[in-house]
Design a protein around this motif. Structure first.
Motif, PDB file in Angstrom:
ATOM      1  N   LYS A 104       0.175  -3.877   1.911  1.00 26.37           N
ATOM      2  CA  LYS A 104      -0.260  -3.469   0.578  1.00 26.37           C
ATOM      3  C   LYS A 104      -1.633  -2.809   0.563  1.00 26.37           C
ATOM      4  N   ASN A 105      -2.279  -2.732   1.732  1.00 32.05           N
ATOM      5  CA  ASN A 105      -3.619  -2.143   1.813  1.00 32.05           C
ATOM      6  C   ASN A 105      -3.544  -0.768   2.465  1.00 32.05           C
ATOM      7  N   GLY A 133       6.616   8.248  -1.407  1.00 36.95           N
ATOM      8  CA  GLY A 133       5.986   8.628  -2.665  1.00 36.95           C
ATOM      9  C   GLY A 133       6.910   9.263  -3.677  1.00 36.95           C
ATOM     10  N   GLU A 134       8.205   9.254  -3.410  1.00 36.37           N
ATOM     11  CA  GLU A 134       9.156   9.918  -4.303  1.00 36.37           C
ATOM     12  C   GLU A 134       9.165   9.311  -5.702  1.00 36.37           C
ATOM     13  N   ARG A 135       9.013   7.980  -5.799  1.00 37.76           N
ATOM     14  CA  ARG A 135       9.180   7.317  -7.096  1.00 37.76           C
ATOM     15  C   ARG A 135       7.864   7.002  -7.811  1.00 37.76           C
ATOM     16  N   LEU A 136       6.832   6.619  -7.059  1.00 41.51           N
ATOM     17  CA  LEU A 136       5.583   6.216  -7.704  1.00 41.51           C
ATOM     18  C   LEU A 136       4.445   7.204  -7.462  1.00 41.51           C
ATOM     19  N   SER A 141      -1.369  -7.911  -8.131  1.00 38.71           N
ATOM     20  CA  SER A 141      -1.402  -6.813  -9.103  1.00 38.71           C
ATOM     21  C   SER A 141      -0.320  -5.802  -8.766  1.00 38.71           C
ATOM     22  N   LEU A 142       0.214  -5.150  -9.794  1.00 40.12           N
ATOM     23  CA  LEU A 142       1.206  -4.095  -9.564  1.00 40.12           C
ATOM     24  C   LEU A 142       0.617  -2.906  -8.825  1.00 40.12           C
ATOM     25  N   ILE A 143      -0.707  -2.806  -8.758  1.00 35.12           N
ATOM     26  CA  ILE A 143      -1.334  -1.740  -7.974  1.00 35.12           C
ATOM     27  C   ILE A 143      -0.918  -1.863  -6.508  1.00 35.12           C
ATOM     28  N   GLU A 144      -0.702  -3.104  -6.054  1.00 34.23           N
ATOM     29  CA  GLU A 144      -0.334  -3.335  -4.655  1.00 34.23           C
ATOM     30  C   GLU A 144       1.077  -2.858  -4.332  1.00 34.23           C
ATOM     31  N   LEU A 145       1.848  -2.493  -5.336  1.00 34.25           N
ATOM     32  CA  LEU A 145       3.216  -2.050  -5.101  1.00 34.25           C
ATOM     33  C   LEU A 145       3.272  -0.649  -4.496  1.00 34.25           C
ATOM     34  N   TRP A 146       2.292   0.188  -4.810  1.00 32.51           N
ATOM     35  CA  TRP A 146       2.371   1.583  -4.372  1.00 32.51           C
ATOM     36  C   TRP A 146       2.472   1.730  -2.853  1.00 32.51           C
ATOM     37  N   PRO A 147       1.599   1.106  -2.048  1.00 31.60           N
ATOM     38  CA  PRO A 147       1.715   1.297  -0.591  1.00 31.60           C
ATOM     39  C   PRO A 147       3.068   0.851  -0.044  1.00 31.60           C
ATOM     40  N   GLN A 148       3.597  -0.218  -0.599  1.00 33.82           N
ATOM     41  CA  GLN A 148       4.877  -0.737  -0.115  1.00 33.82           C
ATOM     42  C   GLN A 148       6.008   0.234  -0.419  1.00 33.82           C
TER      43      GLN A 148
END
Length: 458
Positions: free
Chosen positions: A137-138, A182-185, A168-175
């Motif tokens: 997530k980092n 990066g197609e969805r977020l 936090s939902l911010i941690e979802l982006w790297p995963q």
């Protein structure tokens, strides 16, 4: 053993088969590993979509859990697995061995990518399983950057976790980026933040806390819903009873006075305007050390303060009538004190696959573990049903994952989780946050800020 999947497991297997890039967000105990192995077996030998699979997991999970699961189930027992671990020479030999699945500790991800590049070896895997996707997530971590390089080379990527966004939902982006590039977020985390979040607090250009824009949470889940499936154990499993026991411990009057002075001294080193998550963690850590019975000085030497928790643990062990007990500690001095005090019980830690087998066979009466070292993927529910939190953790993710080592599918006894709580100390703040399922750094900072204000008022 014959594998007869539950309906939700059959759904999960089909999900992986239908989605070349998939996220399986199944709560602890729902059988993520067995579902994934079943799907991989089909992809390898029925669909012929893939040839070699790389599984990246926490060290102990990579070294034992996946091999153990293959041995356990009849339908996947012909899968050949190579554990890429040990010295560099041993890791290279494991990579060169003929196998279907190669398991690698996540700490060796950077080494693998650099080794293959340096030796101009073509990337050999066409499928990747990231077991505990939340550990990526980092975006600044070396292992995230290394994995980011090779995801375009993969036909199938499967992300497994029970807690994709513990803080936090911010941690979802790297995963999600490792799944779909990066197609969805969005292609960058900055664009993701701008689209779904707004700054709540910060200093200058540094943002300490983000809030979700109206409707953002729903929009995020809808954006990833075509490749990610999420399930909770309470909806699909009939679990044994879980009993949470909070044991309130009264410190001696002289110790309590010393704690209050110690707290005042440490707390007032910081004012509200300079408090950050990092120094809040330092303050809270010092106070939790004191609550456990020892404190470190500036030279990292530990000093004895009290043995109240040791005595409470003795009572629990005595009344457990020689049943196996799993004790979670937080600091090195806790481990040293426990190992010394309970020497007669020959306490063990989990260091090797044999330790796991011994625990599950009932050969270890007292198992000492740090929640960060035992939190993901280990199947040790057969060895006991009693947990003691000797030292508490702020991390909701670590707390949930650690408890799920015993309270999970396959557990046949009611699970008793004892929490040793020193009254009037930071222990109480931790318990409050865990009960409220508050998440991490923001809760920690709020707790420390509250203590600052109290002491400033005198």
């Amino acid at each position: 053993m014959l594998f007869i999947p539950h309906d939700y497991q059959a759904y999960s297997i089909k999900w992986i088969l239908d989605n070349p890039k998939s996220g399986l967000f199944l709560e602890m105990g729902l059988g993520k590993t067995s579902c994934t192995l079943t799907a991989l077996n089909d992809l390898l030998f029925d669909y012929f979509d893939i040839g070699k699979v790389l599984v990246i997991a926490p060290k102990r999970v990579a070294e034992s859990t996946w091999s153990d699961e293959i041995e356990k189930w009849n339908h996947v027992k012909d899968l050949q697995v190579s554990v890429v671990a040990g010295t560099e020479k041993q890791r290279i030999a494991a990579l060169e061995a003929r196998a279907d699945i190669y398991t690698l500790g996540r700490d060796n991800v950077v080494w693998l990518v650099e080794y293959l590049q340096a030796n101009k070896i073509k990337w050999p895997f066409d499928a990747l399983v990231i077991d505990e996707l939340s550990s990526f997530k980092n975006t600044k971590s070396k292992r995230f950057k290394a994995l980011k390089k090779i995801t375009p080379l993969l036909n199938h990527v499967i992300g497994l976790t029970g807690t994709p966004t513990p803080n936090s939902l911010i941690e979802l982006w790297p995963q999600m980026y490792l799944l779909d590039r990066g197609e969805r977020l969005g292609k960058t985390q900055g664009a993701y933040k701008d689209r779904y979040f707004y700054p709540v607090s910060g200093q200058g250009h540094v943002v300490y806390k983000y809030g979700l824009k109206e409707g953002a949470e729903k929009a995020i889940y809808e954006a990833i819903g075509d490749i990610c499936v999420s399930m909770k154990s309470e909806d699909h499993l009939k679990m044994p009873e879980r009993i949470d026991n909070f044991i309130e411990l009264k410190l001696p009057a002289n110790v309590m006075r010393a704690y209050k002075e110690f707290e005042k001294e440490k707390i007032l080193e910081f004012k509200d305007d300079v408090l950050t998550a990092a120094n809040a963690a330092v303050v809270a850590g010092k106070l939790l050390q004191f609550a456990n019975g020892y404190v470190y000085d500036d030279e990292k030497k530990s000093h004895f303060v009290h043995n109240v928790k040791i005595e409470a643990l003795k009572e629990i062990i005595d009344t457990s009538q020689e049943q196996s007990v799993l004790v979670f500690y937080n600091f090195k001095h806790d481990y040293e004190a426990l190992a010394k005090e309970f020497k007669a019980l020959k306490p063990r830690t989990i260091e090797t696959p044999q330790d796991i087998k011994d625990w599950n066979a009932g050969k270890i009466q007292l198992l000492l573990a740090h929640p960060a070292s035992i939190g993901h993927g280990l199947n040790i529910q057969a060895g006991g049903h009693i947990i003691v939190w000797y030292g508490l953790t702020w991390s909701l993710e670590l707390y949930q994952q650690a408890n799920a080592r015993l309270y999970r599918q396959g557990q046949k006894e009611s699970v008793i989780i004892h929490h040793l709580v020193a009254q009037g100390t930071m222990d109480e703040q931790v318990i409050k946050i865990l009960k409220e399922k508050d998440k991490g750094q923001n809760a920690l900072m709020s707790a420390v800020k509250a203590r600052i204000k109290q002491h400033e008022r005198g």
